[in-house]
Motif scaffolding. Sequence first.
Motif, PDB file in Angstrom:
ATOM      1  N   MET A   1      65.442  14.412  63.244  1.00 19.93           N
ATOM      2  CA  MET A   1      66.366  14.483  64.348  1.00 19.93           C
ATOM      3  C   MET A   1      67.771  14.824  63.887  1.00 19.93           C
ATOM      4  O   MET A   1      68.502  15.492  64.593  1.00 19.93           O
ATOM      5  CB  MET A   1      66.302  13.205  65.170  1.00 19.93           C
ATOM      6  N   TRP A   2      68.144  14.384  62.672  1.00 16.00           N
ATOM      7  CA  TRP A   2      69.475  14.697  62.162  1.00 16.00           C
ATOM      8  C   TRP A   2      69.610  16.174  61.837  1.00 16.00           C
ATOM      9  O   TRP A   2      70.690  16.744  61.966  1.00 16.00           O
ATOM     10  CB  TRP A   2      69.809  13.828  60.947  1.00 16.00           C
ATOM     11  N   VAL A  35      77.422  33.063  74.202  1.00 15.90           N
ATOM     12  CA  VAL A  35      76.394  32.550  75.119  1.00 15.90           C
ATOM     13  C   VAL A  35      75.157  32.095  74.353  1.00 15.90           C
ATOM     14  O   VAL A  35      74.648  30.980  74.574  1.00 15.90           O
ATOM     15  CB  VAL A  35      76.030  33.604  76.183  1.00 15.90           C
ATOM     16  N   LEU A  36      74.665  32.941  73.449  1.00 14.58           N
ATOM     17  CA  LEU A  36      73.472  32.563  72.687  1.00 14.58           C
ATOM     18  C   LEU A  36      73.727  31.324  71.833  1.00 14.58           C
ATOM     19  O   LEU A  36      72.852  30.455  71.699  1.00 14.58           O
ATOM     20  CB  LEU A  36      73.012  33.723  71.800  1.00 14.58           C
ATOM     21  N   GLY A  37      74.938  31.221  71.274  1.00 12.52           N
ATOM     22  CA  GLY A  37      75.279  30.070  70.444  1.00 12.52           C
ATOM     23  C   GLY A  37      75.299  28.772  71.233  1.00 12.52           C
ATOM     24  O   GLY A  37      74.742  27.763  70.801  1.00 12.52           O
ATOM     25  N   TYR A  38      75.923  28.802  72.411  1.00 10.61           N
ATOM     26  CA  TYR A  38      75.975  27.581  73.216  1.00 10.61           C
ATOM     27  C   TYR A  38      74.590  27.183  73.720  1.00 10.61           C
ATOM     28  O   TYR A  38      74.242  25.997  73.721  1.00 10.61           O
ATOM     29  CB  TYR A  38      76.968  27.709  74.372  1.00 10.61           C
ATOM     30  N   VAL A  39      73.786  28.158  74.107  1.00  8.86           N
ATOM     31  CA  VAL A  39      72.418  27.855  74.554  1.00  8.86           C
ATOM     32  C   VAL A  39      71.612  27.249  73.405  1.00  8.86           C
ATOM     33  O   VAL A  39      70.936  26.220  73.578  1.00  8.86           O
ATOM     34  CB  VAL A  39      71.725  29.115  75.126  1.00  8.86           C
ATOM     35  N   ALA A  40      71.693  27.849  72.225  1.00  7.19           N
ATOM     36  CA  ALA A  40      70.956  27.332  71.065  1.00  7.19           C
ATOM     37  C   ALA A  40      71.461  25.952  70.659  1.00  7.19           C
ATOM     38  O   ALA A  40      70.673  25.066  70.304  1.00  7.19           O
ATOM     39  CB  ALA A  40      71.079  28.304  69.893  1.00  7.19           C
ATOM     40  N   SER A  41      72.768  25.760  70.735  1.00 10.01           N
ATOM     41  CA  SER A  41      73.335  24.462  70.374  1.00 10.01           C
ATOM     42  C   SER A  41      72.833  23.356  71.300  1.00 10.01           C
ATOM     43  O   SER A  41      72.425  22.288  70.838  1.00 10.01           O
ATOM     44  CB  SER A  41      74.864  24.533  70.409  1.00 10.01           C
ATOM     45  N   PHE A  42      72.869  23.624  72.608  1.00  7.87           N
ATOM     46  CA  PHE A  42      72.374  22.616  73.555  1.00  7.87           C
ATOM     47  C   PHE A  42      70.871  22.400  73.396  1.00  7.87           C
ATOM     48  O   PHE A  42      70.389  21.274  73.551  1.00  7.87           O
ATOM     49  CB  PHE A  42      72.724  22.998  74.995  1.00  7.87           C
ATOM     50  N   ALA A  43      70.138  23.444  73.051  1.00  7.16           N
ATOM     51  CA  ALA A  43      68.700  23.291  72.828  1.00  7.16           C
ATOM     52  C   ALA A  43      68.447  22.359  71.639  1.00  7.16           C
ATOM     53  O   ALA A  43      67.601  21.463  71.710  1.00  7.16           O
ATOM     54  CB  ALA A  43      68.043  24.648  72.605  1.00  7.16           C
ATOM     55  N   LEU A  44      69.188  22.559  70.551  1.00 10.33           N
ATOM     56  CA  LEU A  44      69.009  21.686  69.381  1.00 10.33           C
ATOM     57  C   LEU A  44      69.512  20.273  69.652  1.00 10.33           C
ATOM     58  O   LEU A  44      68.929  19.301  69.163  1.00 10.33           O
ATOM     59  CB  LEU A  44      69.713  22.282  68.164  1.00 10.33           C
ATOM     60  N   LEU A  45      70.579  20.147  70.430  1.00 12.66           N
ATOM     61  CA  LEU A  45      71.039  18.813  70.816  1.00 12.66           C
ATOM     62  C   LEU A  45      69.951  18.109  71.619  1.00 12.66           C
ATOM     63  O   LEU A  45      69.667  16.925  71.413  1.00 12.66           O
ATOM     64  CB  LEU A  45      72.337  18.915  71.627  1.00 12.66           C
ATOM     65  N   SER A  46      69.302  18.848  72.492  1.00 16.85           N
ATOM     66  CA  SER A  46      68.196  18.307  73.287  1.00 16.85           C
ATOM     67  C   SER A  46      67.036  17.875  72.392  1.00 16.85           C
ATOM     68  O   SER A  46      66.415  16.837  72.632  1.00 16.85           O
ATOM     69  CB  SER A  46      67.726  19.361  74.292  1.00 16.85           C
ATOM     70  N   SER A  48      67.257  16.807  69.290  1.00 11.57           N
ATOM     71  CA  SER A  48      67.619  15.550  68.618  1.00 11.57           C
ATOM     72  C   SER A  48      67.482  14.363  69.571  1.00 11.57           C
ATOM     73  O   SER A  48      67.045  13.289  69.177  1.00 11.57           O
ATOM     74  CB  SER A  48      69.021  15.626  68.017  1.00 11.57           C
ATOM     75  N   LEU A  49      67.836  14.574  70.843  1.00 12.31           N
ATOM     76  CA  LEU A  49      67.686  13.495  71.832  1.00 12.31           C
ATOM     77  C   LEU A  49      66.216  13.202  72.107  1.00 12.31           C
ATOM     78  O   LEU A  49      65.817  12.038  72.226  1.00 12.31           O
ATOM     79  CB  LEU A  49      68.406  13.864  73.132  1.00 12.31           C
ATOM     80  N   SER A  50      65.407  14.250  72.183  1.00 12.95           N
ATOM     81  CA  SER A  50      63.985  14.041  72.463  1.00 12.95           C
ATOM     82  C   SER A  50      63.263  13.369  71.296  1.00 12.95           C
ATOM     83  O   SER A  50      62.207  12.777  71.480  1.00 12.95           O
ATOM     84  CB  SER A  50      63.299  15.369  72.805  1.00 12.95           C
ATOM     85  N   MET A  51      63.853  13.443  70.110  1.00 11.70           N
ATOM     86  CA  MET A  51      63.265  12.792  68.941  1.00 11.70           C
ATOM     87  C   MET A  51      63.698  11.331  68.824  1.00 11.70           C
ATOM     88  O   MET A  51      63.344  10.660  67.866  1.00 11.70           O
ATOM     89  CB  MET A  51      63.624  13.565  67.669  1.00 11.70           C
ATOM     90  N   GLY A  52      64.491  10.871  69.786  1.00  7.25           N
ATOM     91  CA  GLY A  52      64.843   9.458  69.820  1.00  7.25           C
ATOM     92  C   GLY A  52      66.267   9.110  69.445  1.00  7.25           C
ATOM     93  O   GLY A  52      66.624   7.931  69.418  1.00  7.25           O
ATOM     94  N   MET A  53      67.094  10.095  69.158  1.00  5.04           N
ATOM     95  CA  MET A  53      68.477   9.776  68.823  1.00  5.04           C
ATOM     96  C   MET A  53      69.208   9.328  70.095  1.00  5.04           C
ATOM     97  O   MET A  53      69.105   9.991  71.130  1.00  5.04           O
ATOM     98  CB  MET A  53      69.176  10.997  68.224  1.00  5.04           C
ATOM     99  N   PRO A  54      69.920   8.217  70.035  1.00  4.26           N
ATOM    100  CA  PRO A  54      70.671   7.767  71.208  1.00  4.26           C
ATOM    101  C   PRO A  54      71.736   8.797  71.599  1.00  4.26           C
ATOM    102  O   PRO A  54      72.371   9.406  70.737  1.00  4.26           O
ATOM    103  CB  PRO A  54      71.328   6.463  70.747  1.00  4.26           C
ATOM    104  N   VAL A  55      71.931   8.983  72.890  1.00  3.84           N
ATOM    105  CA  VAL A  55      72.861   9.997  73.370  1.00  3.84           C
ATOM    106  C   VAL A  55      74.286   9.716  72.906  1.00  3.84           C
ATOM    107  O   VAL A  55      75.042  10.648  72.602  1.00  3.84           O
ATOM    108  CB  VAL A  55      72.768  10.162  74.905  1.00  3.84           C
TER     109      VAL A  55
END
Length: 107
Positions: A1-2, A35-46, A48-55
């Motif tokens: 997740m990190w 645009v592609l960078g922000y979309v990819a960044s939010f996807a990876l942030l998602s 990490s959250l889906s893997m259990g990291m607290p928001v």
Amino acid sequence: MWWALAGAIAIEVLATLALRASDGLRKRWWAIPVVLGYVASFALLSVSLSMGMPVGVAYGVWSASGVALVALLARVLFAEVLTPMMVAGIGLIIAGVLTIELFGALG
């Protein structure tokens, strides 16, 4: 997740620097990495959250790291001003996030 969070931070920083390079999107081709960078960044942030990291942890580390890295890299790449007071402010942001995360884990 990190690893996902680290990737989200790196890509978000690059997208933000691309936004700066776009000169307010007057240089339109810079919109693509922005645009592609922000979309990819939010996807990876998602991821990490889906893997259990607290928001709170994810967002705190993501935002504080992003602020610090963008300010430092903008100084190098765009010769933007970085005063001692700004450096102190970056330090306080990082200290604040660490305080929240460390004491949040104890509580």
